[in-house]
Design an enzyme around this catalytic site. Structure first.
Site, PDB file in Angstrom:
ATOM      1  CE  LYS A  37      -0.037   0.281   4.718  1.00 20.30           C
ATOM      2  NZ  LYS A  37      -0.270   1.422   5.749  1.00 20.30           N
ATOM      3  CB  THR A  38       3.858   1.989   1.458  1.00 19.26           C
ATOM      4  OG1 THR A  38       3.537   1.476   2.745  1.00 19.26           O
ATOM      5  CG2 THR A  38       4.796   3.507   1.779  1.00 19.26           C
ATOM      6  CG  ASP A 259      -0.818   4.949   5.211  1.00 15.96           C
ATOM      7  OD1 ASP A 259      -1.618   3.923   4.914  1.00 15.96           O
ATOM      8  OD2 ASP A 259       0.307   4.502   5.363  1.00 15.96           O
ATOM      9  CD  GLU A 260      -1.610   2.361   8.957  1.00 15.41           C
ATOM     10  OE1 GLU A 260      -2.654   1.424   9.129  1.00 15.41           O
ATOM     11  OE2 GLU A 260      -0.411   1.794   8.914  1.00 15.41           O
ATOM     12  CD  GLN A 301      -2.812  -4.354   8.947  1.00 19.57           C
ATOM     13  OE1 GLN A 301      -1.533  -4.091   9.373  1.00 19.57           O
ATOM     14  NE2 GLN A 301      -2.906  -4.566   7.566  1.00 19.57           N
ATOM     15  NE  ARG A 661       2.618  -6.449  11.252  1.00 19.72           N
ATOM     16  CZ  ARG A 661       2.045  -5.756   9.983  1.00 19.72           C
ATOM     17  NH1 ARG A 661       2.928  -4.733   9.540  1.00 19.72           N
ATOM     18  NH2 ARG A 661       0.833  -5.844   9.431  1.00 19.72           N
TER      19      ARG A 661
END
Length: 802
Positions: A37-38, A259-260, A301, A661
């Site tokens: 996504k980044t 973002d997020e 998340q 992770r």
DNA sequence: ATGTAGGTGGTTTTT
DNA sequence: CCACCTACAT
């Protein structure tokens, strides 16, 4: 130009391409963990700038941490520099010399990205406030100016405590300032004013909290200070009331990226909506024409609802920003290919998260092979848990002559868990870095220096003034300060105004004004430098002229040496700030200092060490080998969530974040019993999350007991600890270590079925024995008193013959 | 005005 | 168990 020919798009999959090539209008990118996504975000910004003639000046990009912002800016810099390489040098980036590469990056940085606003909500909107805060007209007549201080949690709690005890005359033991602060913060994050909170209050305590909120707000404004939440809340009120200001920012930020997005709260959402829709009525649907909003998030998340984040905002995105009431256009793209983890890890994560009900349906698809199964490590207690982890890391690390410790991460639910693990790592000389915890800017000496600077910039800031008025010692006592503070309150003047007035001083405290005079003279002298000096020079002057440095030099202890180093580090940070921002002012530096967390510090990332952090802190990161520790009911999931379905789901998401992770190996650990806060050991129940991962993906392992031969040694004295007040604690004994070193027990005289006598519980029978040797606990059944777990070395029991 | 001893209360996660 | 606060002694 046809974007397809552009190398910007080369390495993208189909979905990423669609996202990057989205130009106008709203778009929600549902991006699973490790799905790039980044990449989508950075490439889209590059695409806007490079191929669509968008001025970076018109872009607002919101990230979750400062670190993420920094990284994104760097990645963007490289993408654009690569582009420039072909134009300037006519050859690909990779063939250029490092010198030329760096030069290109500098060009991009200075000429193209200088005006791009990228950062956290807090840093971006504190910046906006530096422009426009004096235009805010508060209905209660409060005001702030652009020199406002930012209060951290401690500062605001100090202020609030004063209000609760002095103004409201409440007993702080009954009305915990921390909890009241919490409640106020919650209200602020939901965009509620004191008045609105009062209207909503149902009982006396709620009313009291609303009252405290009201007074707290007034106090903040008298200090010309804002807390973290205000940095978002005040802009909302400002944008709502001032059309001109709103139009300005609306016209400026034509392209907004977030973002997020799942961790956005009401206030942040309101902010974004105001800027996006500008002066249109909320009833009306405006045309997107040349603007866009692009949010990236993953409801699975969402782990910050405790600070009022609400992932339903993400789920509601389409409704909020669709073009017309009947708009059928699809403004959702899903990124489901995972490029990070092995297939086994992903299957485990997918299975776990399926137990949640509130979700956007989404399955992570593996692009890697199966990999190893997950490993479950069951241990006797928290010490053997730590030992087992350490031993695993050692065996994996020692395959290599020069082990790369940074491939390992140990994640835990609560900070308290790190201690035992640290001890084990120290014992085996494995280097580690703890993230979070004490911030650099929270150290005592740093806070002192910063407080001086704050007062110079904003002399209404009483909290900072009180912090330094007698540091270093000037012989100013508590009673004197108390007296002056009372006068200031009565006159509704800043304390500084009172102490800076000679007549006032003499008439009120007379002879004890010597120290105060010394202080005001110092501050007045320093004030002369404010206009023409940058933050680094100011800090240097503060430290020298106040005698702060001298005092540290005189004392000559290791501790003061350390403090001096830290202060030097602070000056360096200010210099770096000046360089990065091209002569940024002290106000800006103070904001950076207030909003920078430790994990934003990139220096830590380069060291070759094992990473220790909370699961929350691990969001957005990845590691080859991950340990998720303390998988026990009540610890993870936390006891506060266990009975509330929605909270339990959040814990599960947290677990999901942890699992995803890992790139290659994943270890899950739990202890059969645990000492929570030094009290009695408690027998634990394995976490429900362990049952939610399919058995065939997990490989159990015989727990490693704590009985490895341990050599007494080293380093323990180097484990210098710092208490919450940032004072060094000398010779903190490390109990668990001591316990391990002390010889074998006085004998294992207890066995199953033995009868014993307890003064309080009476006669009981041993029904289970936990552990052995030194670390033994007995489960004893006491008839009608029920069963208890006892430590035979402590409990007042004696055996009786049957 | 300052230093220290002992009692007490709190323990999730963070910008 | 640990850190903070208060009360007291210097």
């Amino acid at each position: 130009m046809s974007p397809q020919n552009n190398f910007l798009f080369e390495s993208l999959n189909k979905e990423q391409f669609k996202a990057v090539n989205h130009i106008y209008g709203p778009l929600l990118v549902v991006a699973g963990a490790g799905s790039g996504k980044t990449k989508a975000l950075t490439h889209r910004i590059a695409n806007l700038i490079e191929n669509n003639n968008v001025n970076p000046y018109n872009i607002l990009a919101v990230t979750f941490t400062n670190k993420a912002a920094k990284e994104m800016k760097q990645r963007l810099e490289i993408i654009l520099a690569k582009e420039l390489a072909t134009i300037r040098f006519g050859q690909p980036w990779s063939t250029l010399k490092e010198f030329d590469q760096n030069q290109l990056r500098t060009v991009i940085h200075q000429e193209r990205l200088q005006d791009l606003w990228i950062g956290t909500f807090h840093s971006l909107f504190s910046r906006l406030l530096r422009f426009d805060i004096d235009k805010y007209k508060d209905p209660d007549g409060l005001s702030w100016n652009r020199q406002f201080s930012i209060y951290d949690e401690t500062d605001s709690q100090t202020l609030l405590k004063e209000i609760i005890t002095k103004e409201m005359q409440l007993d702080p033991k009954k009305f915990n300032p921390k909890k009241i602060k919490w409640a106020i913060s919650n209200a602020k994050n939901q965009c509620l004013t004191p008045k609105e909170l009062e209207e909503k209050s149902e009982n006396q305590i709620d009313k009291l909290i609303a009252d405290a909120y009201m007074r707290y707000r007034i106090a903040l404004s008298r200090n010309n200070a804002l807390d973290f939440d205000d940095l978002l809340l005040l802009p909302v009120f400002l944008l709502r009331q001032n059309h001109k200001v709103r139009e300005y920012w609306h016209k400026r930020f034509m392209h907004i990226l977030i973002d997020e997005y799942q961790d956005t709260n009401r206030t942040q959402y309101e902010l974004i909506k105001l800027i996006t829709t500008g002066d249109t009525d909320s009833e009306q649907f405006f045309e997107w024409e040349d603007r866009s909003i692009f949010v990236v998030g993953d409801a699975d998340q969402s782990i910050y609802s405790f600070r009022a984040a609400d992932f339903r905002i993400l789920i509601g995105f389409k409704e909020d920003f669709k073009n017309k009431p009947n708009d059928k256009s699809d403004c959702i793209i899903k990124l489901e290919n995972n490029y990070r983890s092995t297939s086994n890890i992903l299957s485990a994560a997918n299975s776990l998260i399926e137990n949640n009900t509130e979700r956007i349906e989404k399955v992570l698809k593996a692009t890697k092979s199966d990999g190893e199964p997950l490993k479950l490590i069951s241990c006797d207690d928290e010490i053997s848990e730590a030992e087992a982890i350490t031993s695993k890391i050692r065996s994996l690390g020692s395959k290599n002559n020069s082990p790369n410790w940074s491939k390992f991460a140990i994640l835990y639910r609560t900070r308290a868990q790190s201690r035992v693990i640290e001890e084990s790592l120290v014992r085996w000389r494995i280097p580690y870095t703890i993230y979070g915890g004490l911030r650099f800017y929270d150290r005592k000496e740093i806070k002192d220096a910063i407080a001086y600077l704050k007062v110079l910039i904003n002399n209404a800031d009483n909290i900072s003034l009180l912090r330094i008025i007698n540091v270093p010692r000037r012989g100013i006592g508590k009673t004197t300060i108390e007296k002056l503070n009372e006068i200031a309150n009565k006159l509704e003047l800043p304390l500084w105004e009172v102490i800076n007035n000679k007549e006032c001083l003499i008439s009120t405290i007379g002879r004890s004004s010597k120290g105060i005079n010394q202080f005001t003279e110092l501050m007045n002298e320093l004030t002369c430098y404010v206009e023409n000096s940058g933050p680094s020079q100011l800090l240097q002057l503060i430290l020298e002229k106040s005698g702060y440095l001298n005092e540290l030099i005189m004392s000559g202890t290791d501790e003061s040496e350390e403090r001096r180093n830290n202060l030097q580090e602070l000056v360096n940070a200010a210099i770096q700030y000046e360089e990065e921002t091209e002569n940024g002012d002290a106000e800006g530096f103070l904001a950076t200092a207030a909003l920078t967390t430790d994990s934003d510090d990139n220096k830590k990332n380069v060291s070759n060490s094992v990473t220790l952090m909370t699961l929350h802190n691990s969001k957005g990161l990845e590691f080859q080998n991950v340990f998720i520790t303390g998988l026990e009911q009540g610890l993870f999931p936390s006891y506060r969530s266990i009975d509330t379905p929605s909270l339990l789901e959040e814990e599960r998401r947290l677990c999901y974040v942890g699992l995803t992770r890992a790139k290659e190996r994943l270890f899950l650990t739990h202890a059969r019993e645990r000492r929570l806060w030094g009290g009695n050991r408690e027998v634990t129940i394995p976490s429900i999350f362990l049952q939610e991962i399919p058995e065939e993906l997990i490989d159990g392992e015989i727990p490693q007991s704590g009985g490895i031969s341990l050599k007494r040694d080293f380093h323990l004295d180097r484990l210098t600890r710092v208490d919450r007040n940032n004072n060094f604690v000398k010779n903190t004994p490390i109990n668990s270590v001591r316990r391990l070193y002390s010889g074998p027990t006085k004998g294992e005289k207890w066995k199953l079925g033995d009868l014993l006598l307890h003064p309080k519980f009476g006669k009981g029978e041993i029904i289970h024995i936990f552990g052995s040797g030194e670390k033994i606990s007995l489960a004893v059944k006491f008839g009608d008193k029920g069963s208890k777990i006892l430590d035979p070395r402590i409990a007042p029991i004696r055996s009786i013959n049957s």
